[in-house]
Design a protein around this motif. Structure first.
Motif, mmCIF file in Angstrom:
data_model
loop_
_atom_site.group_PDB
_atom_site.id
_atom_site.type_symbol
_atom_site.label_atom_id
_atom_site.label_comp_id
_atom_site.label_asym_id
_atom_site.label_seq_id
_atom_site.Cartn_x
_atom_site.Cartn_y
_atom_site.Cartn_z
ATOM 1 N N SER A 289 0.347 2.840 2.559
ATOM 2 C CA SER A 289 0.541 4.285 2.367
ATOM 3 C C SER A 289 -0.429 4.849 1.349
ATOM 4 C CB SER A 289 1.979 4.559 1.906
ATOM 5 O OG SER A 289 2.213 3.994 0.627
ATOM 6 N N ASN A 290 -1.435 4.047 1.006
ATOM 7 C CA ASN A 290 -2.429 4.478 0.020
ATOM 8 C C ASN A 290 -1.760 4.823 -1.307
ATOM 9 O OD1 ASN A 290 -5.071 4.873 -0.814
ATOM 10 N ND2 ASN A 290 -5.061 7.065 -0.282
ATOM 11 N N MET A 291 -0.811 3.971 -1.707
ATOM 12 C CA MET A 291 -0.100 4.062 -2.985
ATOM 13 C C MET A 291 0.753 5.325 -3.123
ATOM 14 S SD MET A 291 -0.971 1.185 -4.307
ATOM 15 C CE MET A 291 -0.525 1.234 -6.035
ATOM 16 N N LYS A 292 1.238 5.826 -1.991
ATOM 17 C CA LYS A 292 2.100 7.004 -2.035
ATOM 18 C C LYS A 292 3.583 6.641 -1.961
ATOM 19 C CE LYS A 292 -1.304 10.138 0.039
ATOM 20 N NZ LYS A 292 -1.613 11.031 1.203
ATOM 21 N N LEU A 293 3.889 5.454 -1.447
ATOM 22 C CA LEU A 293 5.275 5.020 -1.310
ATOM 23 C C LEU A 293 5.503 3.728 -2.088
ATOM 24 C CD1 LEU A 293 5.798 5.580 2.529
ATOM 25 C CD2 LEU A 293 6.495 7.106 0.661
ATOM 26 N N ALA A 294 6.756 3.513 -2.450
ATOM 27 C CA ALA A 294 7.203 2.270 -3.122
ATOM 28 C C ALA A 294 6.519 2.043 -4.462
ATOM 29 C CB ALA A 294 6.970 1.074 -2.211
ATOM 30 N N THR A 295 6.193 3.110 -5.163
ATOM 31 C CA THR A 295 5.545 2.956 -6.471
ATOM 32 C C THR A 295 6.354 3.579 -7.606
ATOM 33 O OG1 THR A 295 4.284 5.001 -6.098
ATOM 34 C CG2 THR A 295 3.232 2.919 -5.484
ATOM 35 N N GLY A 296 7.462 4.249 -7.302
ATOM 36 C CA GLY A 296 8.274 4.887 -8.334
ATOM 37 C C GLY A 296 9.713 4.446 -8.261
#
Length: 292
Positions: free
Chosen positions: A245-252
């Motif tokens: 997701s190009n670091m848009k998901l699962a990072t927060g």
């Protein structure tokens, strides 16, 4: 099987004497060791890793209640043996207090609690209640020493699967970099909270569903191995979601949500698998109420 009793004594009279005495002794222990008791409660309340400890006492009391039929036919037989054992156990608690090591104090207190119960109700009844009483030890917030080894194991597992998938990755300890971004396995990702919760639930499930000791031990071992590997798979999937997701998901925050949802699914699968080879319900129930 039921705890041994003395037919010459009235169980009702004996319990009428033993229960008030037991209540007084337990209240005295709670008063004497209140700082240790409060340290247990405060850790349960503030730590997600050890939050499961708060349900251990209610579960233990429920397991004892399930054995009420067997207890009704038993007579408490007070013994001095556990009273004598309180001295070395109390010394261990004192050592923990002098060195300011909470986990030693907490284990010491729980062991004193069990010994106090044993001394008043006697050996046959204590043997009959062995699992519910032993289960209390799981209330102690222990296992922190596993955090860093599990962090490295999770990093090994994640990086190994990434490379197996064909994604280039550079690793430095528990930190690793992908073309899409940087990741690290922190303490919250070690999986120790999942492991402790899984072992607690696994021991309870094994006790309630299996009557043979070897089956119980195998399932408890299963509840140790599964969350360790499942946590590595969880970490890999989270990194893949972030990467794709190009670091848009699962990072927060959703990172943690995915973790608990995944853990819930793993536990459900583990219980489903265990239910396929559990012993007949009637046999297990008879064992629990009688002497299993």
């Amino acid at each position: 099987m039921e705890p041994a009793s003395e037919n010459s004594l009235s169980p009702r009279v004996s319990w009428a004497v033993a229960l008030p005495g037991l209540a007084i002794v337990l209240l005295v222990l709670l008063w004497l060791f209140f700082p240790t008791v409060w340290s247990l409660v405060s850790i349960w309340l503030r730590s997600d890793t050890y939050a499961h400890g708060a349900i251990v006492l209610p579960i233990s009391l429920w397991l004892i209640w399930e054995k009420r039929a067997g207890l009704a036919n038993a007579v408490p037989q007070p013994t001095l043996v556990p009273t004598l054992l309180m001295l070395p156990v109390g010394s261990v608690w004192l050592l923990g207090s002098l060195t300011d090591v909470l986990v030693i104090q907490q284990y010491g207190f729980v062991c004193l609690l069990i010994l106090a119960i044993w001394s008043i109700v006697g050996t046959p009844v204590t043997r009959f209640l062995a699992f519910p009483l032993g289960f209390l030890l799981l209330a102690v917030p222990a296992g922190e020493a596993l955090t860093y080894p599990l962090m490295n194991l999770t990093a090994d597992f994640t990086v190994g699967l990434l490379r197996l998938t064909g994604i280039p990755v550079y690793r430095d300890g528990t930190f690793f970099s992908l073309p899409s971004g940087d990741w690290s396995v922190v303490e919250e990702c070690s999986g120790v909270r999942y492991l402790l919760a899984s072992v607690t639930l696994g021991m309870l499930f094994a006790y309630l569903n299996f009557s043979f000791l070897w089956k119980r031990l195998v399932f408890v071992l299963f509840s140790v191995v599964v969350p360790v590997f499942a946590n590595g798979l969880r970490a890999y999937l989270i990194v893949m979601i972030g990467h794709l997701s190009n670091m848009k998901l699962a990072t927060g925050v959703d990172h943690l949500i995915y973790g608990w949802v995944f853990f819930g699914i793993v536990i459900a699968i583990m219980f489903w698998f265990g239910s396929m080879w559990r012993d007949p319900v009637g046999k297990v129930r008879a064992g629990l109420k009688g002497g299993g």
